[in-house]
Design a protein around this motif. Structure first.
Motif, PDB file in Angstrom:
ATOM      1  N   ASP A  61       0.829  -1.206   0.000  1.00  0.00           N
ATOM      2  CA  ASP A  61       0.000   0.000   0.000  1.00  0.00           C
ATOM      3  C   ASP A  61       0.865   1.259   0.000  1.00  0.00           C
ATOM      4  O   ASP A  61       2.002   1.260   0.424  1.00  0.00           O
ATOM      5  N   THR A  62       0.300   2.304  -0.539  1.00  0.00           N
ATOM      6  CA  THR A  62       0.961   3.601  -0.586  1.00  0.00           C
ATOM      7  C   THR A  62       0.238   4.530   0.373  1.00  0.00           C
ATOM      8  O   THR A  62      -0.987   4.571   0.387  1.00  0.00           O
ATOM      9  N   GLN A  63       1.008   5.244   1.157  1.00  0.00           N
ATOM     10  CA  GLN A  63       0.414   6.180   2.102  1.00  0.00           C
ATOM     11  C   GLN A  63       0.948   7.584   1.825  1.00  0.00           C
ATOM     12  O   GLN A  63       1.993   7.751   1.190  1.00  0.00           O
ATOM     13  N   ALA A  64       0.246   8.555   2.305  1.00  0.00           N
ATOM     14  CA  ALA A  64       0.665   9.941   2.118  1.00  0.00           C
ATOM     15  C   ALA A  64       1.962  10.192   2.874  1.00  0.00           C
ATOM     16  O   ALA A  64       2.132   9.745   4.008  1.00  0.00           O
ATOM     17  N   VAL A  65       2.855  10.906   2.232  1.00  0.00           N
ATOM     18  CA  VAL A  65       4.117  11.267   2.861  1.00  0.00           C
ATOM     19  C   VAL A  65       3.844  12.353   3.894  1.00  0.00           C
ATOM     20  O   VAL A  65       3.173  13.338   3.592  1.00  0.00           O
ATOM     21  N   PRO A  66       4.345  12.191   5.121  1.00  0.00           N
ATOM     22  CA  PRO A  66       4.159  13.255   6.122  1.00  0.00           C
ATOM     23  C   PRO A  66       4.741  14.571   5.602  1.00  0.00           C
ATOM     24  O   PRO A  66       5.778  14.576   4.937  1.00  0.00           O
ATOM     25  N   ARG A  67       4.096  15.667   5.913  1.00  0.00           N
ATOM     26  CA  ARG A  67       4.547  16.960   5.381  1.00  0.00           C
ATOM     27  C   ARG A  67       5.902  17.360   5.939  1.00  0.00           C
ATOM     28  O   ARG A  67       6.582  18.221   5.381  1.00  0.00           O
ATOM     29  N   THR A  68       6.339  16.721   7.013  1.00  0.00           N
ATOM     30  CA  THR A  68       7.642  17.035   7.604  1.00  0.00           C
ATOM     31  C   THR A  68       8.779  16.208   7.001  1.00  0.00           C
ATOM     32  O   THR A  68       9.914  16.312   7.442  1.00  0.00           O
ATOM     33  N   LEU A  69       8.472  15.382   6.004  1.00  0.00           N
ATOM     34  CA  LEU A  69       9.474  14.487   5.411  1.00  0.00           C
ATOM     35  C   LEU A  69       9.607  14.749   3.921  1.00  0.00           C
ATOM     36  O   LEU A  69       8.619  14.738   3.189  1.00  0.00           O
ATOM     37  N   PRO A  85      16.672   2.649  -4.543  1.00  0.00           N
ATOM     38  CA  PRO A  85      15.637   2.536  -5.581  1.00  0.00           C
ATOM     39  C   PRO A  85      14.347   3.246  -5.164  1.00  0.00           C
ATOM     40  O   PRO A  85      13.965   3.204  -3.994  1.00  0.00           O
ATOM     41  N   GLU A  86      13.727   3.883  -6.125  1.00  0.00           N
ATOM     42  CA  GLU A  86      12.491   4.610  -5.851  1.00  0.00           C
ATOM     43  C   GLU A  86      11.386   3.641  -5.447  1.00  0.00           C
ATOM     44  O   GLU A  86      11.290   2.528  -5.954  1.00  0.00           O
ATOM     45  N   ARG A  87      10.569   4.075  -4.535  1.00  0.00           N
ATOM     46  CA  ARG A  87       9.422   3.310  -4.065  1.00  0.00           C
ATOM     47  C   ARG A  87       8.467   4.274  -3.379  1.00  0.00           C
ATOM     48  O   ARG A  87       8.891   5.333  -2.927  1.00  0.00           O
ATOM     49  N   PRO A  88       7.199   3.903  -3.258  1.00  0.00           N
ATOM     50  CA  PRO A  88       6.264   4.785  -2.559  1.00  0.00           C
ATOM     51  C   PRO A  88       6.563   4.817  -1.063  1.00  0.00           C
ATOM     52  O   PRO A  88       7.064   3.846  -0.492  1.00  0.00           O
ATOM     53  N   TYR A  89       6.228   5.926  -0.441  1.00  0.00           N
ATOM     54  CA  TYR A  89       6.410   6.060   1.007  1.00  0.00           C
ATOM     55  C   TYR A  89       5.492   5.087   1.740  1.00  0.00           C
ATOM     56  O   TYR A  89       4.357   4.834   1.346  1.00  0.00           O
ATOM     57  N   ASN A  90       5.991   4.570   2.833  1.00  0.00           N
ATOM     58  CA  ASN A  90       5.199   3.772   3.753  1.00  0.00           C
ATOM     59  C   ASN A  90       5.843   3.888   5.127  1.00  0.00           C
ATOM     60  O   ASN A  90       7.073   3.835   5.234  1.00  0.00           O
TER      61      ASN A  90
END
Length: 150
Positions: A109-117, A127-132
């Protein structure tokens, strides 16, 4: 920072493991001396390139292991070398590591990246990957791409 602050002579690198080599290489190419926490690199190739660059640039470099340069550790080594406890024939050691999960599958699953990160900055050379949150803030060292542990 290194491009703006020209008076900096040396850097201490204590970022997440997967960014050590690229940060050290950048600093050395800018003529900065480097102290880097372990692990210095993720691959043997990176280690060889850093050694070559250090030699070419003439900067002083050192890889450290957090806390191992303390006076108490030096004193203990001096006692051992002086024979204060005789010949050491056997050593028993333990560790509570790893305390982070390892050998698990990547989260799907992909989750929203915290605004502080800044996720792209944090990924660095990995390697690129979605935040989790399975990766950051704590368990990143359990993933080969980030923690340099096979």
């Amino acid at each position: 920072m290194l491009e703006k602050e020209k008076s900096i002579d040396a850097v201490v690198i204590a970022t997440p493991d997967h960014t050590h080599a690229v940060a050290a290489m950048m600093a050395m190419k800018m003529g900065k001396h480097v102290y880097c926490e372990k692990p210095l690199t993720h691959t043997v190739f990176e280690a060889r390139e850093l050694a070559k660059t250090a030699k070419e640039t003439g900067v002083a470099t050192q890889m450290g292991n957090q806390g191992m340069a303390a006076d108490a550790n030096r004193r203990l080594k001096e006692w051992l070398w002086a024979g204060a406890i005789g010949d050491v024939r056997e050593v028993h050691a333990w560790s509570n590591r790893p305390i982070w999960p390892q050998g698990i599958n990547r989260p799907l699953d992909t989750q929203a990246v915290p605004r502080t990160l800044d996720w792209n900055l944090w990924l660095g050379p990995s390697p690129e990957r979605p935040y989790n949150p399975a990766y950051v803030p704590f368990a990143w060292r359990g993933w080969f791409d980030f923690g340099a542990v096979p």
